[in-house]
Design a protein around this motif. Structure first.
Motif, PDB file in Angstrom:
ATOM      1  N   UNK A 195       0.851  -1.181   0.000  1.00 22.30           N
ATOM      2  CA  UNK A 195       0.000   0.000   0.000  1.00 22.30           C
ATOM      3  C   UNK A 195       0.895   1.242   0.000  1.00 22.30           C
ATOM      4  N   UNK A 196       0.545   2.187  -0.868  1.00 19.86           N
ATOM      5  CA  UNK A 196       1.267   3.464  -0.904  1.00 19.86           C
ATOM      6  C   UNK A 196       0.990   4.189   0.406  1.00 19.86           C
ATOM      7  N   UNK A 197       2.065   4.570   1.125  1.00 21.08           N
ATOM      8  CA  UNK A 197       1.911   5.023   2.496  1.00 21.08           C
ATOM      9  C   UNK A 197       2.742   6.277   2.777  1.00 21.08           C
ATOM     10  N   UNK A 198       2.274   7.467   2.355  1.00 24.97           N
ATOM     11  CA  UNK A 198       2.983   8.703   2.708  1.00 24.97           C
ATOM     12  C   UNK A 198       3.062   8.856   4.224  1.00 24.97           C
ATOM     13  N   UNK A 199       4.121   9.483   4.677  1.00 24.90           N
ATOM     14  CA  UNK A 199       4.366   9.621   6.116  1.00 24.90           C
ATOM     15  C   UNK A 199       3.197  10.271   6.851  1.00 24.90           C
ATOM     16  N   UNK A 200       2.574  11.270   6.248  1.00 23.75           N
ATOM     17  CA  UNK A 200       1.486  12.000   6.915  1.00 23.75           C
ATOM     18  C   UNK A 200       0.295  11.110   7.242  1.00 23.75           C
ATOM     19  N   UNK A 201       0.133  10.031   6.477  1.00 25.16           N
ATOM     20  CA  UNK A 201      -1.047   9.183   6.643  1.00 25.16           C
ATOM     21  C   UNK A 201      -0.735   7.857   7.348  1.00 25.16           C
ATOM     22  N   UNK A 202       0.499   7.655   7.730  1.00 23.29           N
ATOM     23  CA  UNK A 202       0.923   6.362   8.280  1.00 23.29           C
ATOM     24  C   UNK A 202       0.420   6.189   9.717  1.00 23.29           C
ATOM     25  N   UNK A 203      -0.097   4.990  10.012  1.00 21.36           N
ATOM     26  CA  UNK A 203      -0.531   4.651  11.363  1.00 21.36           C
ATOM     27  C   UNK A 203       0.201   3.373  11.795  1.00 21.36           C
ATOM     28  N   UNK A 204       1.021   3.484  12.846  1.00 18.50           N
ATOM     29  CA  UNK A 204       1.834   2.353  13.290  1.00 18.50           C
ATOM     30  C   UNK A 204       1.432   1.822  14.663  1.00 18.50           C
ATOM     31  N   UNK A 205       0.502   2.473  15.331  1.00 15.35           N
ATOM     32  CA  UNK A 205       0.133   2.052  16.678  1.00 15.35           C
ATOM     33  C   UNK A 205      -0.628   0.719  16.616  1.00 15.35           C
ATOM     34  N   UNK A 206      -0.060  -0.324  17.227  1.00 21.10           N
ATOM     35  CA  UNK A 206      -0.635  -1.665  17.132  1.00 21.10           C
ATOM     36  C   UNK A 206      -2.043  -1.715  17.713  1.00 21.10           C
ATOM     37  N   UNK A 207      -2.240  -1.068  18.862  1.00 27.65           N
ATOM     38  CA  UNK A 207      -3.560  -1.070  19.467  1.00 27.65           C
ATOM     39  C   UNK A 207      -4.605  -0.421  18.581  1.00 27.65           C
ATOM     40  N   UNK A 208      -4.230   0.688  17.942  1.00 23.31           N
ATOM     41  CA  UNK A 208      -5.150   1.392  17.036  1.00 23.31           C
ATOM     42  C   UNK A 208      -5.479   0.515  15.827  1.00 23.31           C
ATOM     43  N   UNK A 209      -4.474  -0.140  15.270  1.00 24.10           N
ATOM     44  CA  UNK A 209      -4.702  -1.004  14.111  1.00 24.10           C
ATOM     45  C   UNK A 209      -5.593  -2.190  14.476  1.00 24.10           C
ATOM     46  N   UNK A 210      -5.373  -2.762  15.664  1.00 24.68           N
ATOM     47  CA  UNK A 210      -6.230  -3.857  16.115  1.00 24.68           C
ATOM     48  C   UNK A 210      -7.681  -3.392  16.270  1.00 24.68           C
ATOM     49  N   UNK A 211      -7.874  -2.204  16.811  1.00 26.02           N
ATOM     50  CA  UNK A 211      -9.228  -1.669  16.961  1.00 26.02           C
ATOM     51  C   UNK A 211      -9.898  -1.501  15.604  1.00 26.02           C
ATOM     52  N   UNK A 212      -9.118  -1.059  14.622  1.00 22.25           N
ATOM     53  CA  UNK A 212      -9.675  -0.869  13.276  1.00 22.25           C
ATOM     54  C   UNK A 212     -10.099  -2.209  12.679  1.00 22.25           C
ATOM     55  N   UNK A 213      -9.292  -3.242  12.875  1.00 25.03           N
ATOM     56  CA  UNK A 213      -9.641  -4.579  12.387  1.00 25.03           C
ATOM     57  C   UNK A 213     -10.927  -5.055  13.051  1.00 25.03           C
ATOM     58  N   UNK A 214     -11.044  -4.831  14.349  1.00 22.89           N
ATOM     59  CA  UNK A 214     -12.245  -5.265  15.071  1.00 22.89           C
ATOM     60  C   UNK A 214     -13.483  -4.508  14.608  1.00 22.89           C
ATOM     61  N   UNK A 215     -13.321  -3.252  14.179  1.00 25.31           N
ATOM     62  CA  UNK A 215     -14.461  -2.464  13.705  1.00 25.31           C
ATOM     63  C   UNK A 215     -14.939  -2.920  12.330  1.00 25.31           C
ATOM     64  N   UNK A 216     -14.037  -3.479  11.541  1.00 24.29           N
ATOM     65  CA  UNK A 216     -14.368  -3.847  10.164  1.00 24.29           C
ATOM     66  C   UNK A 216     -15.417  -4.957  10.150  1.00 24.29           C
ATOM     67  N   UNK A 217     -16.424  -4.811   9.337  1.00 28.04           N
ATOM     68  CA  UNK A 217     -17.474  -5.816   9.248  1.00 28.04           C
ATOM     69  C   UNK A 217     -17.105  -6.918   8.251  1.00 28.04           C
ATOM     70  N   UNK A 218     -16.331  -6.550   7.241  1.00 28.83           N
ATOM     71  CA  UNK A 218     -15.982  -7.508   6.193  1.00 28.83           C
ATOM     72  C   UNK A 218     -14.546  -7.261   5.752  1.00 28.83           C
ATOM     73  N   UNK A 219     -13.810  -8.328   5.556  1.00 31.90           N
ATOM     74  CA  UNK A 219     -12.426  -8.240   5.084  1.00 31.90           C
ATOM     75  C   UNK A 219     -12.339  -8.799   3.667  1.00 31.90           C
ATOM     76  N   UNK A 220     -11.271  -8.436   2.975  1.00 31.45           N
ATOM     77  CA  UNK A 220     -10.976  -8.997   1.654  1.00 31.45           C
ATOM     78  C   UNK A 220      -9.659  -9.740   1.745  1.00 31.45           C
ATOM     79  N   UNK A 221      -9.694 -11.047   1.451  1.00 33.07           N
ATOM     80  CA  UNK A 221      -8.502 -11.890   1.491  1.00 33.07           C
ATOM     81  C   UNK A 221      -8.030 -12.110   0.063  1.00 33.07           C
TER      82      UNK A 221
END
Length: 210
Positions: free
Chosen positions: A1-27
């Motif tokens: 994924x193209x990831x400019x510094x301004x938009x980068x999110x590295x906090x593991x807890x935040x990323x886990x919360x985002x995964x939990x919020x997602x209703x559907x994933x694409x594999x």
């Protein structure tokens, strides 16, 4: 994924919360049949592995899983909110007109090796936990135990489970962080004025203007 510094999110807890919020994933994966993608809900177990482990299941009739050799990698994508950003919302439009449309969104990508399983007890545990997760907000949650046992056994034989220990995890929060405070406030106000609940959701995820 193209990831400019301004938009980068590295906090593991935040990323886990985002995964939990997602209703559907694409594999997505690549195998003998080429690129394949399947859309499905997944369960995150945060405590398993460095970045957590994802669990899900596919229909046995779905040819996608047959391309997964032992240890082959897959990419799982989560998108929880997005919206069109009109240049008319920027105060900069009135100042110099040098503005164009864009799209704001939050996306998380997880990659790792796939492990397949079809043990009935393991599958039962997975589908029970997935159902419990999505039924929890309901006034009268449905449970796997509500269905006849022989029917559930039949359904379990029709699916294949997978585990994906996350080896690489990255998040992109494209929420106008690259604009000045006035433009960011304009975007927030524009989204809040929309009658589309998806735009209003995105407005609530926007960072406050400085």
């Amino acid at each position: 994924m193209y990831l400019p510094t301004a938009f980068r999110q590295d906090d593991l807890g935040v990323l886990h919360e985002e995964i939990d919020k997602a209703r559907l994933a694409t594999v997505v994966s690549h195998g003998a049949s080429g690129l394949q993608a399947t859309h499905l809900p997944v369960l995150l177990i945060r405590e398993e592995g460095q970045y957590g482990t994802l669990y899900g299941h596919l229909a046995r009739a779905n040819p996608h899983w047959r391309d997964w050799q032992a240890g082959s990698d897959a990419l799982v994508m989560f998108n929880t909110t997005d919206g069109y950003i009109s240049p008319a919302w920027y105060p900069a439009k009135a100042e110099h007109g040098k503005v164009v449309p864009t799209w704001n969104y939050i996306s998380v990508h997880a990659r790792g090796p796939i492990e397949l399983f079809d043990d009935p007890q393991r599958l039962l545990q997975l589908v029970s936990r997935l159902s419990d997760k999505h039924e929890a907000p309901r006034q009268k949650p449905w449970s796997v135990d509500d269905a006849p046992a022989d029917y559930i056994d039949k359904m379990l034989r029709a699916i294949v489970g997978f585990a994906l220990p996350i080896a690489h995890l990255e998040g992109k929060y494209k929420l106008s962080q690259n604009r000045d405070p006035a433009d960011r406030q304009g975007v927030r106000a524009g989204l809040q004025s929309s009658t589309d609940p998806r735009d209003q959701l995105l407005a609530g995820r926007m960072p406050c203007a400085d």
